[in-house]
Every structure is written in C-alpha cells, then in structure tokens.
Design a protein around this motif. Structure first.
Motif, short mmCIF file in Angstrom:
data_model
loop_
_atom_site.label_atom_id
_atom_site.label_comp_id
_atom_site.label_asym_id
_atom_site.label_seq_id
_atom_site.Cartn_x
_atom_site.Cartn_y
_atom_site.Cartn_z
N ILE A 1 6.24 -4.01 -6.78
CA ILE A 1 5.42 -4.95 -5.69
C ILE A 1 5.26 -6.46 -5.80
O ILE A 1 5.36 -7.42 -5.36
CB ILE A 1 3.88 -4.19 -5.99
CG1 ILE A 1 3.83 -2.35 -5.84
CG2 ILE A 1 2.59 -4.90 -5.85
CD1 ILE A 1 2.43 -1.84 -6.13
N ARG B 1 7.54 0.76 -9.32
CA ARG B 1 6.51 0.68 -8.73
C ARG B 1 5.94 -0.75 -8.36
O ARG B 1 5.74 -1.45 -7.75
CB ARG B 1 5.61 2.09 -8.48
CG ARG B 1 4.33 1.43 -7.74
CD ARG B 1 3.24 2.16 -7.43
NE ARG B 1 3.33 3.90 -7.60
CZ ARG B 1 3.05 4.08 -8.79
NH1 ARG B 1 2.32 3.76 -9.91
NH2 ARG B 1 3.99 5.55 -8.69
N GLU B 2 5.48 -0.62 -10.13
CA GLU B 2 4.50 -2.56 -10.00
C GLU B 2 6.01 -4.13 -9.74
O GLU B 2 6.04 -4.49 -9.42
CB GLU B 2 3.79 -2.53 -11.50
CG GLU B 2 3.09 -1.73 -11.42
CD GLU B 2 2.24 -1.55 -10.62
OE1 GLU B 2 1.68 -3.69 -10.05
OE2 GLU B 2 1.31 -1.43 -10.02
N ASP C 1 5.24 3.84 -12.59
CA ASP C 1 4.34 2.72 -12.44
C ASP C 1 5.04 1.92 -12.88
O ASP C 1 4.70 0.59 -12.21
CB ASP C 1 3.20 2.86 -13.61
CG ASP C 1 2.62 4.16 -13.23
OD1 ASP C 1 2.27 4.28 -12.46
OD2 ASP C 1 1.56 4.25 -14.41
N GLU D 1 1.17 -1.35 -0.18
CA GLU D 1 0.12 0.11 -0.25
C GLU D 1 1.22 1.65 0.08
O GLU D 1 0.35 1.88 -0.51
CB GLU D 1 -1.10 -0.25 1.16
CG GLU D 1 -1.72 -1.11 0.83
CD GLU D 1 -2.95 -0.66 0.02
OE1 GLU D 1 -3.25 0.38 -0.60
OE2 GLU D 1 -3.61 -1.91 -0.90
N LYS E 1 2.23 2.48 -3.46
CA LYS E 1 1.00 2.54 -4.01
C LYS E 1 0.54 3.71 -4.09
O LYS E 1 0.59 4.57 -5.09
CB LYS E 1 0.13 1.41 -4.36
CG LYS E 1 -0.01 -0.20 -4.62
CD LYS E 1 -1.46 -0.65 -4.51
CE LYS E 1 -1.37 -2.32 -5.00
NZ LYS E 1 -2.73 -2.64 -4.61
N LYS E 2 1.14 4.03 -3.09
CA LYS E 2 1.02 4.89 -2.67
C LYS E 2 2.38 6.42 -3.28
O LYS E 2 1.77 7.95 -3.01
CB LYS E 2 0.36 5.55 -1.07
CG LYS E 2 -0.54 5.29 -0.08
CD LYS E 2 -0.07 5.47 0.75
CE LYS E 2 -1.73 5.20 1.11
NZ LYS E 2 -1.43 4.79 3.15
#
Length: 143
Positions: free
Chosen positions: A112, A108-109, A105, A95, A98-99
């Motif tokens: 994650i 980030r992905e 992107d 989370e 994601k913020k």
C-alpha cells in the motif's frame, strides 16, 4: 496483458470496468482537442500573415481564437482527468489490497505504501501483490 495469469487478468478487468467511463470521457476530450488547436493555429497563421487585412477578418480571427482556446481547454481538462483516473485507480488498488486476508499485515502495508509513494507504478505493484497473494493461496491449499 496476454501473458498474465488468469487471476491477474480478472482483477485488471475489474479495474478497467470500473475506470472505463472516465477513460472514455478523457479519450473524447483528447481526441477533439488536438484537431481544434491545429485547425485554429493554421487558420490564424494564414489570416495574420498571408491574407491582406480586411475588416471582415476580425470576426474570423475571433472565431479561430475562440476555437483554439476551446481546444486548449479540452486538452487541459483531459490532463486533469488523467490525473483523476490515476488517483481513482490507486484508490481502487489500495482498497483491493486492504480486503485481502491471505497476506500478512506487514506485507499488505508495504505494498500500500508503494502504491501511495509511486502511483505511476501502481499497476506493477498491484500485479506483484496479486502474484504473492495467489502464491500464498496455493500454499494454503497444499498444506
């Protein structure tokens, strides 16, 4: 933790504050399970192999068996709670990632997915993510 940058310490402290009630509970379970199991096994050993058989011994055997079973149940619960802490920690980290609006992107992905695929190394991935986020934040200010 002493040699980490301040921004990483801050995020890890937030995570620790979030997890502390769960960790306290698991610590209590783990703290009490080992002495209960050990006490029960030692006393059962003495009752079964070293003390002559008596009718009153049956109550003691049942008591120590129940005590050992309770200790084992606490141990099992502590193990399950540790897994739950790991899941909650991973969810919190995801989370937080994601913020972030500083990183791309794709980046980030990627992180994650790393946290999801390797939950044991989630903290390592989180620290690397935070360092990259800080690097991008500093680069943004120097443009």
């Amino acid at each position: 933790m002493t040699d980490m940058p301040a921004f990483v310490k801050k995020e890890i402290e937030k995570l620790n504050d979030f997890l502390s009630p769960f960790v306290k509970k698991v610590s209590k379970y783990a703290f009490w399970s080992l002495p209960l199991i050990t006490f029960s096994i030692v006393n059962l050993f003495f009752l079964l192999f070293l003390i002559p058989s008596e009718d009153r011994m049956l109550v003691a055997l049942i008591f120590y068996a129940i005590l050992g079973a309770f200790g084992m149940a606490l141990s099992k619960e502590a193990k399950l709670q540790r897994k739950e802490i790991q899941k909650i920690s991973s969810d919190y980290i995801i989370e937080r990632m994601k913020k972030s609006d500083l990183v791309s992107d794709r980046f980030r992905e990627d992180y994650i997915k790393r946290v999801i695929n390797q939950p044991v190394r989630a903290m390592d991935h989180f620290v690397k993510f935070l360092e990259e986020e800080d690097r991008l934040n500093r680069a943004k200010w120097f443009r």
